[in-house]
Design an enzyme around this catalytic site. Structure first.
Site, PDB file in Angstrom:
ATOM      1  N   TYR A 125     -42.020  -0.417   2.565  1.00  0.00           N
ATOM      2  CA  TYR A 125     -42.581  -0.449   3.917  1.00  0.00           C
ATOM      3  C   TYR A 125     -42.664  -1.845   4.538  1.00  0.00           C
ATOM      4  O   TYR A 125     -43.081  -1.975   5.680  1.00  0.00           O
ATOM      5  CB  TYR A 125     -43.999   0.150   3.903  1.00  0.00           C
ATOM      6  CG  TYR A 125     -44.017   1.660   3.999  1.00  0.00           C
ATOM      7  CD1 TYR A 125     -43.522   2.446   2.972  1.00  0.00           C
ATOM      8  CD2 TYR A 125     -44.559   2.300   5.114  1.00  0.00           C
ATOM      9  CE1 TYR A 125     -43.558   3.829   3.051  1.00  0.00           C
ATOM     10  CE2 TYR A 125     -44.592   3.678   5.201  1.00  0.00           C
ATOM     11  CZ  TYR A 125     -44.087   4.435   4.166  1.00  0.00           C
ATOM     12  OH  TYR A 125     -44.126   5.802   4.254  1.00  0.00           O
ATOM     13  N   LYS A 172     -40.046   5.314 -10.605  1.00  0.00           N
ATOM     14  CA  LYS A 172     -38.685   5.816 -10.846  1.00  0.00           C
ATOM     15  C   LYS A 172     -37.967   4.764 -11.681  1.00  0.00           C
ATOM     16  O   LYS A 172     -36.905   4.256 -11.318  1.00  0.00           O
ATOM     17  CB  LYS A 172     -37.996   6.087  -9.501  1.00  0.00           C
ATOM     18  CG  LYS A 172     -36.650   6.772  -9.600  1.00  0.00           C
ATOM     19  CD  LYS A 172     -36.710   8.198 -10.100  1.00  0.00           C
ATOM     20  CE  LYS A 172     -35.297   8.737 -10.304  1.00  0.00           C
ATOM     21  NZ  LYS A 172     -35.281  10.087 -10.912  1.00  0.00           N
ATOM     22  N   ASP A 205     -39.710  12.361  -9.768  1.00  0.00           N
ATOM     23  CA  ASP A 205     -39.150  13.715  -9.619  1.00  0.00           C
ATOM     24  C   ASP A 205     -39.892  14.707 -10.516  1.00  0.00           C
ATOM     25  O   ASP A 205     -40.236  15.817 -10.102  1.00  0.00           O
ATOM     26  CB  ASP A 205     -37.631  13.728  -9.876  1.00  0.00           C
ATOM     27  CG  ASP A 205     -37.216  12.974 -11.132  1.00  0.00           C
ATOM     28  OD1 ASP A 205     -38.078  12.318 -11.764  1.00  0.00           O
ATOM     29  OD2 ASP A 205     -36.025  13.050 -11.496  1.00  0.00           O
ATOM     30  N   ASP A 229     -46.530   8.301  -0.190  1.00  0.00           N
ATOM     31  CA  ASP A 229     -46.406   8.966   1.111  1.00  0.00           C
ATOM     32  C   ASP A 229     -45.868  10.380   0.901  1.00  0.00           C
ATOM     33  O   ASP A 229     -46.412  11.354   1.426  1.00  0.00           O
ATOM     34  CB  ASP A 229     -45.460   8.149   2.001  1.00  0.00           C
ATOM     35  CG  ASP A 229     -45.252   8.806   3.355  1.00  0.00           C
ATOM     36  OD1 ASP A 229     -46.243   9.216   3.961  1.00  0.00           O
ATOM     37  OD2 ASP A 229     -44.085   8.915   3.786  1.00  0.00           O
ATOM     38  N   ASP A 233     -47.984  14.404   0.969  1.00  0.00           N
ATOM     39  CA  ASP A 233     -47.697  15.570   1.830  1.00  0.00           C
ATOM     40  C   ASP A 233     -47.590  16.824   0.966  1.00  0.00           C
ATOM     41  O   ASP A 233     -48.070  17.902   1.343  1.00  0.00           O
ATOM     42  CB  ASP A 233     -46.387  15.388   2.609  1.00  0.00           C
ATOM     43  CG  ASP A 233     -46.602  14.733   3.980  1.00  0.00           C
ATOM     44  OD1 ASP A 233     -47.609  14.022   4.130  1.00  0.00           O
ATOM     45  OD2 ASP A 233     -45.768  14.941   4.879  1.00  0.00           O
TER      46      ASP A 233
HETATM   47  C1  IPM Z   1     -48.777   8.430   6.614  1.00  0.00           C
HETATM   48  C2  IPM Z   1     -47.706   8.421   7.666  1.00  0.00           C
HETATM   49  C3  IPM Z   1     -47.250   6.974   7.860  1.00  0.00           C
HETATM   50  C4  IPM Z   1     -46.715   6.457   6.533  1.00  0.00           C
HETATM   51  C5  IPM Z   1     -46.196   6.802   8.955  1.00  0.00           C
HETATM   52  C6  IPM Z   1     -46.731   7.272  10.292  1.00  0.00           C
HETATM   53  C7  IPM Z   1     -45.682   5.386   9.023  1.00  0.00           C
HETATM   54  O1  IPM Z   1     -46.638   9.257   7.304  1.00  0.00           O
HETATM   55  O2  IPM Z   1     -49.835   7.814   6.839  1.00  0.00           O
HETATM   56  O3  IPM Z   1     -48.575   9.061   5.573  1.00  0.00           O
HETATM   57  O4  IPM Z   1     -45.594   6.774   6.118  1.00  0.00           O
HETATM   58  O5  IPM Z   1     -47.450   5.724   5.867  1.00  0.00           O
HETATM   59 MN    MN Z   2     -47.012  10.359   5.456  1.00  0.00          MN
END
Ligand code: IPM
Ligand code: MN
Length: 336
Positions: A125, A172, A205, A229, A233
């Site tokens: 990042y 990884k 993975d 990240d 999710d």
């Molecule tokens: C999160 C979001 C951010 C990230 C984006 C908006 C840059 O997806 O906070 O998870 O990847 O960190």
């Molecule tokens: Mn995210």
């Protein structure tokens, strides 16, 4: 900082719940958003930055707008706050408040209550790299994965401090040998200094596979910025979806923190009173805990859990309430 889209709807709900829980905070609202950026070309004006940098904590909604394609906007708001306030720990808990919200069917494996601890200030990042021969067929694009000894060590140390049962380190290292090699060395050193905490390693993975197979095995998962990240999710979906996932971006040494739902601005449903305020409300609970009032955080979390179980919630998790009615349902439980 409600910022954009769904953020504008969920932050007021979180503040409503904080007030009902008896939080004695002074709030200041900043109009950092896409409208201001389109007008001025500035993501965060200097005077606002000074006030944000001096705040005890930042409650954050979501940033982004379909009208703003320029990546400098996102980088100038959320990534700048994370990087320049050095909020190197990104905490993303996944807790299953009601069995019906889990996509997994085996009852014994559904009991999810884990924490993704994501390195938040380096990795892929940092924006190092570039595009060479841009626009030609020979174009080369590079994106550097920056991992420092200090950065990797401090996040792994925080994981060992936080874990109740076990720390799982995810990288990884079989394919990305330089970055992975450093993560392995730092992890082994921190593990040796904390012999009482159980620990093991998984490749990312395999970690994704195990998270779906049996999430109940996990306590704290510590990993780099991009893997954290992605995995967070996945874990959000395991416990009911993006609408309820909270996060904390903190620096345990300075005490600074920014607290935001994991979801984004949800342009498809924003402005219709449909977005789920629970992610923002649970982020506010994490903020309260960080500020030293754990009992209030527990009360808010308990009120959320009880509202979800009674299906007094928005449609995405099986209720039929609007954003503010869902906030009210939680407030009501705090007062009872
Ligand atoms: C999160 C979001 C951010 C990230 C984006 C908006 C840059 O997806 O906070 O998870 O990847 O960190
Ligand atoms: Mn995210």
């Amino acid at each position: 900082m409600p910022c954009d889209g769904a953020g504008k709807e969920v932050v007021p709900e979180a503040i409503k719940v904080l007030r009902a829980a008896g939080a004695d905070f002074e709030f200041e609202q900043f109009d950092v958003n896409a409208d201001a950026y389109l007008r001025t070309g500035v993501a965060i004006p200097d005077d606002v930055w000074k006030q944000l940098a001096a705040a005890d904590a930042i409650l954050f909604g979501a940033v982004g707008d379909p009208r703003v394609q320029d990546p400098n906007y996102l980088a100038g708001v959320l990534l700048r706050l994370r990087f320049e306030l050095d909020l190197y720990v990104n905490l993303r808990p996944a807790k299953l408040y009601d069995d019906r919200l889990s996509p997994l069917r085996r009852e014994d494996r559904r009991r999810t209550d884990l924490l993704i601890m994501r390195e938040n200030t380096e990795g892929l990042y940092v924006g190092m790299g570039g595009r060479f021969k841009k626009g030609t067929e020979e174009e080369i694009a590079t994106q550097e994965d920056v991992n420092t000894h200090l950065g990797v060590t401090r996040i792994i140390e925080h994981a060992f401090k936080t874990a109740k049962r076990e720390v799982v380190m995810v990288d990884k290292s079989n394919a990305m040998v330089f970055a992975g090699g450093l993560w392995q060395e730092c992890w082994k050193a921190v593990a040796a200094a904390n012999p009482k905490v159980k620990t093991r390693h998984l490749l990312v993975d395999a970690a994704a596979m195990q998270l779906v197979k049996d999430p109940s095995q996990f306590d704290v998962i510590v990993t780099g910025n991009l893997f954290g990240d992605i995995l967070s999710d996945l874990t959000a979906e395991l416990v009911g979806g993006m609408g309820i996932a909270p996060s904390a971006n903190i620096n345990p040494s300075s005490g600074r923190g920014l607290f935001e739902p994991v979801h984004g601005t949800a342009p498809d449903i924003a402005g219709k009173g449909m977005v789920n305020p629970v992610g923002a409300i649970l982020s506010a609970a994490m903020m309260v805990k960080h500020l030293g009032v754990p009992d209030m955080a527990d009360a808010i979390e308990g009120a959320v859990e009880s509202a979800i179980r009674a299906r007094e919630c928005t449609r995405d998790i099986g209720g039929d309430l609007s954003t503010s009615q869902a906030g009210d349902a939680i407030v009501k439980r705090l007062k009872d």
